[in-house]
Design an enzyme around this catalytic site. Structure first.
Site, PDB file in Angstrom:
ATOM      1  N   ASP B   7      56.359  -0.720 -38.042  1.00 51.91           N
ATOM      2  CA  ASP B   7      57.776  -0.841 -38.357  1.00 51.91           C
ATOM      3  C   ASP B   7      58.541  -0.830 -37.023  1.00 51.91           C
ATOM      4  O   ASP B   7      58.039  -0.318 -36.015  1.00 51.91           O
ATOM      5  CB  ASP B   7      58.162   0.367 -39.219  1.00 51.91           C
ATOM      6  N   GLU B   9      62.483  -0.304 -36.495  1.00 52.73           N
ATOM      7  CA  GLU B   9      63.568   0.674 -36.363  1.00 52.73           C
ATOM      8  C   GLU B   9      63.096   2.072 -36.732  1.00 52.73           C
ATOM      9  O   GLU B   9      62.505   2.273 -37.787  1.00 52.73           O
ATOM     10  CB  GLU B   9      64.748   0.262 -37.246  1.00 52.73           C
ATOM     11  N   GLU B  15      67.824   2.780 -35.179  1.00 49.71           N
ATOM     12  CA  GLU B  15      68.334   2.008 -36.311  1.00 49.71           C
ATOM     13  C   GLU B  15      69.405   1.057 -35.772  1.00 49.71           C
ATOM     14  O   GLU B  15      70.403   1.496 -35.197  1.00 49.71           O
ATOM     15  CB  GLU B  15      68.946   2.939 -37.362  1.00 49.71           C
ATOM     16  N   ASP B 152      58.428   4.694 -40.917  1.00 51.26           N
ATOM     17  CA  ASP B 152      59.138   5.954 -41.179  1.00 51.26           C
ATOM     18  C   ASP B 152      59.902   5.971 -42.505  1.00 51.26           C
ATOM     19  O   ASP B 152      60.507   6.992 -42.837  1.00 51.26           O
ATOM     20  CB  ASP B 152      60.115   6.243 -40.026  1.00 51.26           C
ATOM     21  N   ASN B 155      60.559   1.715 -47.339  1.00 55.10           N
ATOM     22  CA  ASN B 155      60.078   0.328 -47.346  1.00 55.10           C
ATOM     23  C   ASN B 155      58.805   0.121 -46.506  1.00 55.10           C
ATOM     24  O   ASN B 155      58.311  -0.991 -46.409  1.00 55.10           O
ATOM     25  CB  ASN B 155      61.194  -0.645 -46.907  1.00 55.10           C
TER      26      ASN B 155
END
Lengths: 200, 200
Positions: B7, B9, B15, B152, B155
Site C-alpha cells: 500500500d 499512503e 495520507e 494499514d 481496503n
C-alpha cells in the site's frame, strides 16, 4: 492505466551470455538455443562449464556488474518510468539480472530464478511458468491495464501479439520478414514516439 | 519469484489528501470516506473544491511535490527493491502519485487515473477495476509469483488475505482488534524481518 512490458536483453542490455563469455573469455558459453534447442539441457551445459571454472554465483555477478546497459538505455527507461508503468519481462534469471537492474535503478522485472547450492554454485534452474512473457501480459490485461509490449526475438512475439499495442526493437531480418505487420524501430527516440502514439 | 505488494499512503508516504489539505490550508479537503462513504461522490466533492480554488492538475502536483515520503521509507523501499520485486498497489490516482514516485526513484505502481479537461482541471475519475488491490495480487499469483502484501487500512485487508504472506503496518487499533491473526509492525526494520522470514 498504461503499462509497458519490455524484453531485457537486446532492448536495454546486451545479450548476457554473450557479454559474459566475452568478459570471461570462456568461448563455450556463447552456445545458444540455436545450437541446443532444449533450454534445460543448454542451461545444465552452461552450469557444468561454470562449475568446471569454479565460478560461483558471486563471481558471475561480479562479471555481470561490468556489463553496461546499451547506450542510451538508461535515459530511455527513465523517460518511460516517469510517464508510464514499466515491467521488464525476461527469460533470464533474477540472480543474473540483479547487477544490471542496479545500474538501471531497480526497475521491476519478472523473470526466472536459479537454485544455488550450499557452496554458492549454480545447481538448477526454476522457470516461473511456460510462456511466461505472454501470460504476464494477459494477467496485466485481466486487471484493467492497457499494455504495450516490445522485444527483439522469437520469444517476444507472443507477448507483442497478445498486448494492446507493441513493436519490435532491433529485431533480426528473419523476424522482420515474418512479421511485416508489426512496427519496428532501431533507435530509442523512435521507440518513444511509437509508444506515445499507441497510448495517445 | 517473490513479489511484495505495498500500500502507498500510510506505508511509504503520508495520507495524500490530509497532507494536501495541510499544505494548501483548504480544510474541507480533509473530508474522508468516513464522512462520505460513496467514493465517487467524495471525489466529485473534492474536485469541485479544487475547481473553486482554481487549482489545476499542475498546481496540485506542485503541492504534492512538497510532500515528503515518511521518514525511512526511501531506504526501506530501496532495500526491498534490491532483493525482491516490489509493486505498489494504491487506490490513489497516478497523477497524484507521480511527484511522490519521483522522490522514491520511480517504483512500479498500479493505481487509478484522473480525467483532466482541456483547461487542465480535474473533471472525473477513472477507476481501474473494483477491488483492484486484491485482483492484482490474484493476477500475480496466476503467473507463478509468491506474493507478500502489506498495508494499514480496511481496503488492504483483501489483498493481505489473498496473498501468500502478509502483514499490517502501523494499522489503527480497530483494524488490529478485528485481525488479531495478522502480523503487525510499526517500524521498517521489523517489517523487513517479517518479509525476510516469510520468503525464507
Amino acid at each position: 492505466m498504461n503499462v509497458i512490458c519490455l524484453d531485457l536483453e537486446g532492448v536495454l542490455v546486451p545479450e548476457i551470455w554473450i557479454a559474459f563469455s566475452n568478459e570471461t573469455g570462456i568461448a563455450e558459453l556463447k552456445r545458444t538455443t540455436r545450437d541446443e534447442p532444449d533450454y534445460n539441457k543448454l542451461m545444465h551445459f552452461r552450469m557444468d562449464i561454470l562449475r568446471s571454472h569454479g565460478l560461483k554465483l558471486s563471481d558471475i555477478q561480479d562479471v555481470i556488474s561490468n556489463i553496461r546497459p546499451l547506450d542510451g538505455a538508461k535515459d530511455f527507461l527513465d523517460y518511460l518510468r516517469s510517464r508510464y508503468q514499466v515491467i521488464i519481462l525476461s527469460d533470464t534469471f533474477s540472480e543474473f539480472a540483479s547487477p544490471l537492474m542496479k545500474q538501471l535503478d531497480w526497475p521491476t522485472i519478472f523473470c526466472n530464478s536459479l537454485v544455488i547450492d550450499k557452496n554458492g554454485m549454480l545447481s538448477d534452474i526454476r522457470m516461473r511458468q511456460e510462456n511466461g512473457k505472454m501470460k504476464a501480459v494477459e494477467a496485466l490485461q485481466s486487471i484493467g491495464m492497457n499494455v504495450f509490449s516490445a522485444g527483439d526475438s522469437y520469444n517476444d512475439l507472443a507477448m507483442i501479439r497478445k498486448a494492446d499495442h507493441g513493436c519490435l526493437f532491433r529485431a533480426p531480418e528473419n523476424i522482420l520478414a515474418q512479421n511485416p505487420d508489426l512496427p519496428h524501430c532501431t533507435e530509442y527516440e523512435e521507440f518513444i514516439s511509437i509508444i506515445g502514439e499507441a497510448f495517445a
